[in-house]
Write a protein that holds these residues in place. Structure first.
Motif, PDB file in Angstrom:
ATOM      1  N   GLY A  65       0.828  -1.189   0.000  1.00  0.00           N
ATOM      2  CA  GLY A  65       0.000   0.000   0.000  1.00  0.00           C
ATOM      3  C   GLY A  65       0.864   1.241   0.000  1.00  0.00           C
ATOM      4  O   GLY A  65       2.067   1.172   0.271  1.00  0.00           O
ATOM      5  N   PRO A  66       0.267   2.399  -0.274  1.00  0.00           N
ATOM      6  CA  PRO A  66       1.047   3.633  -0.404  1.00  0.00           C
ATOM      7  C   PRO A  66       1.217   4.425   0.882  1.00  0.00           C
ATOM      8  O   PRO A  66       1.847   5.480   0.869  1.00  0.00           O
ATOM      9  N   THR A  67       0.676   3.946   2.001  1.00  0.00           N
ATOM     10  CA  THR A  67       0.699   4.734   3.235  1.00  0.00           C
ATOM     11  C   THR A  67       1.060   3.870   4.430  1.00  0.00           C
ATOM     12  O   THR A  67       0.901   2.648   4.426  1.00  0.00           O
ATOM     13  N   GLY A  68       1.540   4.527   5.484  1.00  0.00           N
ATOM     14  CA  GLY A  68       1.767   3.857   6.757  1.00  0.00           C
ATOM     15  C   GLY A  68       2.786   2.748   6.692  1.00  0.00           C
ATOM     16  O   GLY A  68       3.747   2.776   5.910  1.00  0.00           O
ATOM     17  N   VAL A  69       2.590   1.727   7.518  1.00  0.00           N
ATOM     18  CA  VAL A  69       3.496   0.582   7.571  1.00  0.00           C
ATOM     19  C   VAL A  69       3.595  -0.102   6.213  1.00  0.00           C
ATOM     20  O   VAL A  69       4.651  -0.611   5.837  1.00  0.00           O
ATOM     21  N   ALA A  70       2.504  -0.100   5.467  1.00  0.00           N
ATOM     22  CA  ALA A  70       2.494  -0.758   4.163  1.00  0.00           C
ATOM     23  C   ALA A  70       3.551  -0.183   3.227  1.00  0.00           C
ATOM     24  O   ALA A  70       4.037  -0.886   2.333  1.00  0.00           O
ATOM     25  N   ALA A  71       3.934   1.062   3.423  1.00  0.00           N
ATOM     26  CA  ALA A  71       4.920   1.706   2.565  1.00  0.00           C
ATOM     27  C   ALA A  71       6.323   1.689   3.160  1.00  0.00           C
ATOM     28  O   ALA A  71       7.274   2.129   2.506  1.00  0.00           O
ATOM     29  N   MET A  72       6.474   1.174   4.375  1.00  0.00           N
ATOM     30  CA  MET A  72       7.777   1.174   5.047  1.00  0.00           C
ATOM     31  C   MET A  72       8.618  -0.019   4.615  1.00  0.00           C
ATOM     32  O   MET A  72       8.094  -1.050   4.184  1.00  0.00           O
ATOM     33  N   LEU A  73       9.933   0.111   4.777  1.00  0.00           N
ATOM     34  CA  LEU A  73      10.869  -0.898   4.290  1.00  0.00           C
ATOM     35  C   LEU A  73      11.467  -1.760   5.390  1.00  0.00           C
ATOM     36  O   LEU A  73      12.077  -2.793   5.100  1.00  0.00           O
ATOM     37  N   ASP A  74      11.300  -1.364   6.647  1.00  0.00           N
ATOM     38  CA  ASP A  74      11.934  -2.072   7.753  1.00  0.00           C
ATOM     39  C   ASP A  74      10.892  -2.599   8.740  1.00  0.00           C
ATOM     40  O   ASP A  74       9.749  -2.142   8.741  1.00  0.00           O
ATOM     41  N   PRO A  75      11.303  -3.566   9.581  1.00  0.00           N
ATOM     42  CA  PRO A  75      10.370  -4.078  10.592  1.00  0.00           C
ATOM     43  C   PRO A  75       9.892  -2.956  11.516  1.00  0.00           C
ATOM     44  O   PRO A  75      10.616  -2.005  11.798  1.00  0.00           O
ATOM     45  N   VAL A  76       8.655  -3.094  11.976  1.00  0.00           N
ATOM     46  CA  VAL A  76       8.035  -2.070  12.821  1.00  0.00           C
ATOM     47  C   VAL A  76       7.440  -2.743  14.055  1.00  0.00           C
ATOM     48  O   VAL A  76       6.876  -3.837  13.966  1.00  0.00           O
ATOM     49  N   ARG A  77       7.590  -2.066  15.200  1.00  0.00           N
ATOM     50  CA  ARG A  77       6.953  -2.534  16.428  1.00  0.00           C
ATOM     51  C   ARG A  77       6.055  -1.420  16.939  1.00  0.00           C
ATOM     52  O   ARG A  77       6.484  -0.260  17.053  1.00  0.00           O
ATOM     53  N   MET A  78       4.814  -1.751  17.249  1.00  0.00           N
ATOM     54  CA  MET A  78       3.860  -0.749  17.728  1.00  0.00           C
ATOM     55  C   MET A  78       2.749  -1.433  18.513  1.00  0.00           C
ATOM     56  O   MET A  78       2.640  -2.660  18.523  1.00  0.00           O
ATOM     57  N   SER A  79       1.909  -0.612  19.132  1.00  0.00           N
ATOM     58  CA  SER A  79       0.769  -1.149  19.859  1.00  0.00           C
ATOM     59  C   SER A  79      -0.393  -1.393  18.902  1.00  0.00           C
ATOM     60  O   SER A  79      -0.439  -0.845  17.790  1.00  0.00           O
ATOM     61  N   LEU A  80      -1.356  -2.187  19.337  1.00  0.00           N
ATOM     62  CA  LEU A  80      -2.550  -2.421  18.531  1.00  0.00           C
ATOM     63  C   LEU A  80      -3.305  -1.114  18.301  1.00  0.00           C
ATOM     64  O   LEU A  80      -3.829  -0.873  17.210  1.00  0.00           O
ATOM     65  N   ARG A  81      -3.351  -0.252  19.307  1.00  0.00           N
ATOM     66  CA  ARG A  81      -4.102   0.984  19.122  1.00  0.00           C
ATOM     67  C   ARG A  81      -3.395   1.943  18.169  1.00  0.00           C
ATOM     68  O   ARG A  81      -4.059   2.733  17.483  1.00  0.00           O
ATOM     69  N   ASP A  82      -2.058   1.872  18.103  1.00  0.00           N
ATOM     70  CA  ASP A  82      -1.354   2.689  17.124  1.00  0.00           C
ATOM     71  C   ASP A  82      -1.542   2.134  15.712  1.00  0.00           C
ATOM     72  O   ASP A  82      -1.608   2.900  14.742  1.00  0.00           O
ATOM     73  N   ALA A  83      -1.654   0.815  15.598  1.00  0.00           N
ATOM     74  CA  ALA A  83      -1.995   0.223  14.304  1.00  0.00           C
ATOM     75  C   ALA A  83      -3.386   0.682  13.876  1.00  0.00           C
ATOM     76  O   ALA A  83      -3.628   0.963  12.695  1.00  0.00           O
ATOM     77  N   ALA A  84      -4.308   0.782  14.838  1.00  0.00           N
ATOM     78  CA  ALA A  84      -5.655   1.262  14.527  1.00  0.00           C
ATOM     79  C   ALA A  84      -5.614   2.706  14.059  1.00  0.00           C
ATOM     80  O   ALA A  84      -6.384   3.102  13.168  1.00  0.00           O
ATOM     81  N   TYR A  85      -4.723   3.504  14.644  1.00  0.00           N
ATOM     82  CA  TYR A  85      -4.564   4.891  14.188  1.00  0.00           C
ATOM     83  C   TYR A  85      -4.128   4.925  12.729  1.00  0.00           C
ATOM     84  O   TYR A  85      -4.711   5.655  11.910  1.00  0.00           O
TER      85      TYR A  85
END
Length: 290
Positions: free
Chosen positions: A79-99
């Protein structure tokens, strides 16, 4: 309000789209519709249903929204936005994923959350709320996979061909995630009245919808500093949607759902985006004058 539907239809025609709309005064129950009970493809608007189901499960103690999760690069939804557009592993909370899922319509974050909540739970939530025409057939990954498969060897370039677009299962409400404009305003009304889930979770959902970054659809119809627009967009080839709530300084609250399909296959079509705001404004003005 008899003249408003005609003006809304005229606006859709001028923008070159087929449009469906339903608008609801959240407090009085007054409503206005243009094919408001017609089945529509939700696209990323269905992320709102997932968001409500996520908070319903959190309220029931079945998951912790502060839980930290890893989002690896492998098998990450594109995807073109958010984590979908990132190149490296990401760690976050479920509520930040919801954001990220809500504010920028991040597909990877949505797929992560759907993996935790489950498609059956999303459908159970919409059924509990009486949204009898709202149903999720596919995960977001599965939905995008049907487009790739139906487009054939031509790939994304083939989506400029109206004949290819016409055969996409993702654009057929009988074969993909679907709802009606009236169902979506009913859902928004339940969220704003704290009927969809516990008040603290309703407030969290409203906050996230208010953080959506896209100003070119529904918000474009309300360019006023003292009017607040909170919503969720949805897009697929030829489809441009948004559902949201417009709040006025006098306390008026109006849920509006607009779903459009363009005659043109162009990926960039500003009039088709802008008419969502125009139609929403016409509907809300009619409700406020009634």
């Amino acid at each position: 309000m008899t003249g408003a539907p005609a003006r809304i239809r005229e606006a859709f025609d001028e923008a070159g789209v087929t449009g469906r709309l339903h608008a609801l005064d959240i407090d009085s129950g007054a409503e206005i519709g243009v094919d408001g009970d017609h089945a529509v493809v939700t696209a990323s608007v269905h992320k709102l249903c997932l968001l409500v189901a996520l908070h319903e499960q959190a309220a029931a103690g079945r998951l912790d929204l502060t839980e930290q999760v890893e989002v690896p690069v492998a098998e990450r939804e594109s995807g073109p936005t958010g984590v979908a557009a990132m190149l490296d592993p990401v760690r976050m909370s479920l509520r930040d994923a919801a954001y990220l899922m809500t504010a920028v319509s991040d597909n990877a974050a949505a797929e992560l959350l759907l993996g935790r909540v489950g498609l059956d739970a999303v459908n159970a939530t919409t059924a509990r709320l009486g949204l009898t025409h709202t149903y999720a057939v596919h995960t977001f990954r599965e939905l995008l996979a049907t487009i790739k498969e139906d487009a054939g060897p031509g790939g994304a370039r083939a989506l400029a061909d109206p004949y290819v677009v016409a055969r996409l299962r993702a654009l057929d409400p009988a074969r993909t995630n679907r709802s009606t404009p009236r169902d979506m305003t009913r859902l928004l009304g339940a969220v704003w009245r704290d009927e969809a889930c516990a008040p603290e979770h309703g407030a969290a959902i409203r906050r996230l919808l208010g953080l959506q970054v896209w100003p070119h659809r529904m918000a474009s119809g309300f360019p006023f500093d003292d009017v607040h627009v909170a919503g969720k967009t949805g897009s697929l080839p030829t489809l441009r949607n948004e559902v949201g709530v417009i709040e006025y300084p006098d306390g008026g609250r109006y849920a509006v759902a607009v779903f459009t399909r363009a005659a043109s296959t162009a990926a960039t079509l500003p009039p088709a985006d802008a008419v969502i705001g125009t139609a929403a404004r016409l509907a809300v003005e009619a409700l406020r004058a009634s």
